[in-house]
Scaffold this motif. Structure first.
Motif, PDB file in Angstrom:
ATOM      1  N   THR A  24       0.837  -1.204   0.000  1.00  0.00           N
ATOM      2  CA  THR A  24       0.000   0.000   0.000  1.00  0.00           C
ATOM      3  C   THR A  24       0.870   1.251   0.000  1.00  0.00           C
ATOM      4  O   THR A  24       0.599   2.199  -0.742  1.00  0.00           O
ATOM      5  N   GLU A  27       2.256   1.750  -3.412  1.00  0.00           N
ATOM      6  CA  GLU A  27       1.236   2.171  -4.371  1.00  0.00           C
ATOM      7  C   GLU A  27       0.855   3.632  -4.186  1.00  0.00           C
ATOM      8  O   GLU A  27       0.738   4.370  -5.164  1.00  0.00           O
ATOM      9  N   ILE A  28       0.693   4.098  -2.944  1.00  0.00           N
ATOM     10  CA  ILE A  28       0.302   5.498  -2.753  1.00  0.00           C
ATOM     11  C   ILE A  28       1.466   6.442  -3.063  1.00  0.00           C
ATOM     12  O   ILE A  28       1.237   7.616  -3.356  1.00  0.00           O
ATOM     13  N   THR A  30       3.371   6.038  -5.683  1.00  0.00           N
ATOM     14  CA  THR A  30       3.483   6.140  -7.139  1.00  0.00           C
ATOM     15  C   THR A  30       2.200   6.556  -7.840  1.00  0.00           C
ATOM     16  O   THR A  30       2.257   7.009  -8.977  1.00  0.00           O
ATOM     17  N   ARG A  31       1.040   6.430  -7.190  1.00  0.00           N
ATOM     18  CA  ARG A  31      -0.217   6.742  -7.875  1.00  0.00           C
ATOM     19  C   ARG A  31      -0.415   8.241  -8.044  1.00  0.00           C
ATOM     20  O   ARG A  31      -0.146   9.028  -7.134  1.00  0.00           O
ATOM     21  N   TYR A  32      -0.935   8.591  -9.195  1.00  0.00           N
ATOM     22  CA  TYR A  32      -1.122   9.996  -9.544  1.00  0.00           C
ATOM     23  C   TYR A  32      -2.106  10.710  -8.620  1.00  0.00           C
ATOM     24  O   TYR A  32      -1.885  11.852  -8.228  1.00  0.00           O
ATOM     25  N   ASP A  33      -3.193  10.041  -8.260  1.00  0.00           N
ATOM     26  CA  ASP A  33      -4.209  10.704  -7.435  1.00  0.00           C
ATOM     27  C   ASP A  33      -3.768  10.924  -5.987  1.00  0.00           C
ATOM     28  O   ASP A  33      -4.438  11.629  -5.240  1.00  0.00           O
ATOM     29  N   LYS A  35      -0.508  12.080  -5.408  1.00  0.00           N
ATOM     30  CA  LYS A  35       0.616  13.024  -5.491  1.00  0.00           C
ATOM     31  C   LYS A  35       0.243  14.321  -4.775  1.00  0.00           C
ATOM     32  O   LYS A  35      -0.833  14.867  -4.969  1.00  0.00           O
ATOM     33  N   ARG A  58      -8.911  11.464   0.979  1.00  0.00           N
ATOM     34  CA  ARG A  58      -7.639  10.821   0.593  1.00  0.00           C
ATOM     35  C   ARG A  58      -7.244   9.779   1.636  1.00  0.00           C
ATOM     36  O   ARG A  58      -6.740   8.714   1.297  1.00  0.00           O
ATOM     37  N   VAL A  65      -7.374   1.148  -0.327  1.00  0.00           N
ATOM     38  CA  VAL A  65      -6.265   0.467  -1.007  1.00  0.00           C
ATOM     39  C   VAL A  65      -5.687  -0.607  -0.076  1.00  0.00           C
ATOM     40  O   VAL A  65      -5.412  -1.736  -0.501  1.00  0.00           O
TER      41      VAL A  65
END
Length: 163
Positions: A24, A27-28, A30-33, A35, A58, A65
């Motif tokens: 997790t 993933e957070i 690298t994820r765009y949403d 950033k 958020r 996730v």
């Protein structure tokens, strides 16, 4: 002939939870949403996890996730006890406690269920935070496992020491 038995327990596989937490976090990152939201997830002691982000939605998304990662790793979501998002300065935080062990009243509920609906000759004994079920016939034990699995408890249930 000796009795056959098994234990009903509620344990957490800490390694799987740790792996899900690591996945997790990656993933957070690298994820765009996520950033620029300052979203993080980390251990808070041995029995809790803390999620923080710049906004409530958020932080809730990070929790979602994390739940997805736990499901993929075959960890029951019933071990999680997540609080509502709380504002702490500029950050929104969610505390997630990990529930482990069967309480004595839950053990009594399971024991009563086995006595009332289970096969005759099956004995259930409460031993600390687990339940020992024994019988002369293994088929009866299989029936008890199916009976307990069919119930919907608010805690995770595993079966160990089947012999």
């Amino acid at each position: 002939m000796a009795d056959s038995s098994f234990d009903i327990v509620s344990k957490i596989d800490r390694q799987e939870v740790d792996n899900a937490l690591g996945q997790t976090a990656r993933e957070i990152a690298t994820r765009y949403d996520f950033k620029g939201t300052g979203a993080t997830i980390e251990w808070k002691g041995d029995e809790a996890i803390e999620i923080s982000a710049s906004a409530d939605d958020r932080a809730s998304a990070v929790l979602d996730v994390f739940k997805q990662k736990l499901v993929k790793r075959n960890v029951s979501l019933k071990v999680l006890d997540a609080s509502e998002p709380k504002q702490s300065g500029q950050q929104s935080k969610i505390g997630v406690a990990l529930k482990e062990g069967i309480t004595s009243e839950d053990a009594k509920k399971i024991s009563k269920l086995i006595r009332d609906e289970g096969p005759k000759g099956v004995k259930a004994q409460i031993q600390g935070d687990e339940l020992r079920v024994s019988s002369k016939k293994r088929d009866d034990l299989q029936a008890v496992i199916a009976l307990v699995k069919g119930q919907d408890y608010d805690f995770a249930v595993q079966f160990t020491n089947y012999r």
